[in-house]
Design a protein around this motif. Structure first.
Motif, short mmCIF file in Angstrom:
data_model
loop_
_atom_site.label_atom_id
_atom_site.label_comp_id
_atom_site.label_asym_id
_atom_site.label_seq_id
_atom_site.Cartn_x
_atom_site.Cartn_y
_atom_site.Cartn_z
N GLN A 163 -49.50 44.41 -46.55
CA GLN A 163 -48.68 43.14 -46.46
C GLN A 163 -49.32 42.08 -45.86
OE1 GLN A 163 -44.77 46.05 -44.93
NE2 GLN A 163 -46.12 44.91 -43.35
N LEU A 164 -49.10 40.65 -46.29
CA LEU A 164 -49.75 39.77 -45.84
C LEU A 164 -48.81 38.58 -45.59
CD1 LEU A 164 -52.36 37.84 -45.87
CD2 LEU A 164 -52.22 37.44 -48.11
N ILE A 165 -48.70 37.90 -44.59
CA ILE A 165 -47.86 36.72 -43.99
C ILE A 165 -48.86 35.48 -44.26
CG2 ILE A 165 -46.80 35.49 -42.25
CD1 ILE A 165 -46.42 38.30 -40.87
N LEU A 166 -48.04 34.67 -45.12
CA LEU A 166 -48.59 33.55 -45.36
C LEU A 166 -47.98 32.09 -44.90
CD1 LEU A 166 -49.98 34.18 -48.91
CD2 LEU A 166 -51.41 33.63 -47.00
N HIS A 181 -57.54 28.20 -32.53
CA HIS A 181 -56.83 28.93 -31.56
C HIS A 181 -56.79 30.44 -32.00
CE1 HIS A 181 -55.18 24.96 -30.40
NE2 HIS A 181 -54.86 25.42 -29.39
N GLY A 182 -57.83 30.69 -32.86
CA GLY A 182 -57.95 32.10 -33.17
C GLY A 182 -57.05 32.73 -34.29
N HIS A 183 -56.73 31.82 -35.32
CA HIS A 183 -56.09 32.22 -36.40
C HIS A 183 -56.62 31.85 -37.53
CE1 HIS A 183 -52.49 33.41 -34.49
NE2 HIS A 183 -52.53 32.55 -33.85
N GLU A 184 -56.46 32.53 -38.78
CA GLU A 184 -57.13 32.43 -39.94
C GLU A 184 -56.28 31.48 -40.84
OE1 GLU A 184 -58.67 35.25 -43.44
OE2 GLU A 184 -57.36 36.04 -42.04
N ALA A 185 -57.22 30.55 -41.70
CA ALA A 185 -56.80 29.53 -42.54
C ALA A 185 -57.42 29.44 -43.86
CB ALA A 185 -56.71 28.14 -41.76
N VAL A 186 -56.84 29.13 -44.83
CA VAL A 186 -57.45 29.16 -46.23
C VAL A 186 -56.83 27.66 -46.96
CG1 VAL A 186 -55.55 30.19 -47.34
CG2 VAL A 186 -57.58 30.18 -48.42
N MET A 187 -57.77 27.13 -47.42
CA MET A 187 -57.68 25.75 -48.10
C MET A 187 -57.14 25.98 -49.61
SD MET A 187 -58.39 23.58 -45.94
CE MET A 187 -58.29 21.93 -46.95
N THR A 188 -56.10 25.38 -49.76
CA THR A 188 -55.31 25.11 -51.05
C THR A 188 -55.38 23.86 -51.63
OG1 THR A 188 -53.31 24.79 -50.12
CG2 THR A 188 -53.92 27.11 -50.61
N ARG A 189 -54.87 23.46 -52.91
CA ARG A 189 -54.87 22.40 -53.53
C ARG A 189 -53.86 21.39 -52.84
NH1 ARG A 189 -53.73 24.92 -58.56
NH2 ARG A 189 -52.05 23.38 -58.42
N ALA A 190 -53.88 20.09 -53.05
CA ALA A 190 -53.07 19.20 -52.29
C ALA A 190 -51.84 18.68 -53.25
CB ALA A 190 -53.55 17.85 -52.02
N ILE A 213 -48.61 29.27 -51.69
CA ILE A 213 -49.14 30.63 -51.33
C ILE A 213 -49.46 31.76 -52.31
CG2 ILE A 213 -47.10 30.51 -49.17
CD1 ILE A 213 -45.67 32.67 -50.92
N PHE A 214 -49.22 31.10 -53.24
CA PHE A 214 -49.83 31.97 -54.60
C PHE A 214 -51.06 31.89 -54.68
CE2 PHE A 214 -50.59 32.95 -59.02
CZ PHE A 214 -50.44 34.16 -58.97
N GLU A 215 -51.55 30.59 -54.74
CA GLU A 215 -52.77 30.05 -54.59
C GLU A 215 -53.66 30.84 -53.80
OE1 GLU A 215 -55.98 26.52 -54.29
OE2 GLU A 215 -53.99 25.86 -54.47
N ALA A 216 -53.09 30.70 -52.49
CA ALA A 216 -53.79 31.43 -51.36
C ALA A 216 -53.94 32.80 -51.55
CB ALA A 216 -52.81 31.24 -50.05
N LEU A 217 -52.90 33.44 -52.01
CA LEU A 217 -52.96 34.86 -52.28
C LEU A 217 -54.03 35.24 -53.19
CD1 LEU A 217 -51.90 37.74 -52.13
CD2 LEU A 217 -50.29 37.05 -54.04
N THR A 218 -54.15 34.60 -54.36
CA THR A 218 -55.08 34.84 -55.42
C THR A 218 -56.65 34.61 -54.73
OG1 THR A 218 -54.91 32.69 -56.25
CG2 THR A 218 -53.75 34.34 -57.06
N ALA A 219 -56.90 33.67 -53.93
CA ALA A 219 -58.21 33.34 -53.05
C ALA A 219 -58.37 34.51 -52.10
CB ALA A 219 -58.21 32.00 -52.43
N LEU A 220 -57.27 35.06 -51.34
CA LEU A 220 -57.55 36.08 -50.38
C LEU A 220 -57.70 37.38 -50.77
CD1 LEU A 220 -54.92 34.43 -47.75
CD2 LEU A 220 -57.58 34.50 -47.44
#
Length: 246
Positions: A3-6, A61-70, A79-86
């Motif tokens: 599981q992944l929470i985005l 603050h100790g959490h993870e982030a991923v950059m996505t398109r604007a 979240i789908f773009e983030a999922l494919t990157a992660l």
């Protein structure tokens, strides 16, 4: 299940610009959401954003982030773009989409969104709350679930509407816009074009139903506070300030 929470977050907001970074008790709102998602114990938590300022605040603050398109039109696309990157290898089986403007959400409420997946026929899971206030039954800003009961705490969603529905005696249910997707369902959903009823009701989840996908809703006790206005923000500050003092 893996599981992944985005948590999708962007700075653009018409009613409350910059709200993911709004200060609540010394921490940005998006950090409070990530904190609560982490406490759900469901797994990895990542904020998906198009703004470097949000990513920096989350990481500080100790959490993870991923950059996505604007240019994404919806949180599900982000979240789908983030999922494919992660997770390019496809190891993650379930994705939980937690809105970034829910700083007071109970971690147990997030976890409840996975319960409908006990039924392998469910593609997308979400949440609902029985409406108690009469004025909410006719409020078009309160989205209602029209569903067939599967148990005392679960509905199979047949429709979502801003109207007062269904007609007749019985409970009405307020839809909470927190979703869990099986990976294949999310992949299918983001490839679909906006549907006629989706455009008419301005409710993205109708796209899935019109395509024949199954959505079940777990019924929980309370509606989490969504921060859309300055008044909502002050209320969130009051709630979290009291929790900090408790």
């Amino acid at each position: 299940m893996s599981q992944l929470i985005l948590i999708p977050a962007r700075l653009r907001a018409t009613r409350l610009p910059g709200k993911p970074l709004a200060d609540i008790c010394g921490r940005p709102m998006i950090v409070h959401v990530a904190d609560r998602a982490q406490k759900s114990g469901l797994g990895r938590v990542v904020v998906a954003t198009d703004a470097a300022e949000i990513a920096e605040a989350v990481r500080a603050h100790g959490h993870e982030a991923v950059m996505t398109r604007a240019d994404h039109e919806s949180g599900s696309d982000r979240i789908f773009e983030a999922l494919t990157a992660l997770d390019p290898k496809g190891d993650v089986e379930t994705i939980i989409n937690v809105q970034g403007d829910l700083p007071t959400i109970d971690p147990e409420t997030i976890a409840a969104a996975l319960r409908p997946f006990e039924d392998p026929a469910v593609d997308i899971a979400t949440l609902g709350v029985e409406i108690a206030r009469e004025e909410e039954k006719t409020n078009p800003n309160v989205v209602k679930i029209v569903g067939s009961p599967r148990s005392e705490s679960r509905l199979r969603a047949l429709y979502f509407t801003r109207a007062t529905a269904p007609w007749g005696e019985g409970p009405l249910f307020h839809h909470i816009g927190l979703y869990a997707y099986r990976r294949a369902a999310l992949e299918r959903f983001v490839k679909l074009k906006p549907s006629p009823l989706e455009k008419r009701e301005k409710l993205e989840q109708l796209r899935a139903l019109e395509a024949g996908m199954r959505i079940d809703a777990e019924i929980v006790a309370t509606v989490p506070l969504g921060v859309d206005t300055a008044e909502d923000l002050e209320r969130a500050r009051e709630i979290l300030s009291k929790q900090d003092r408790a």
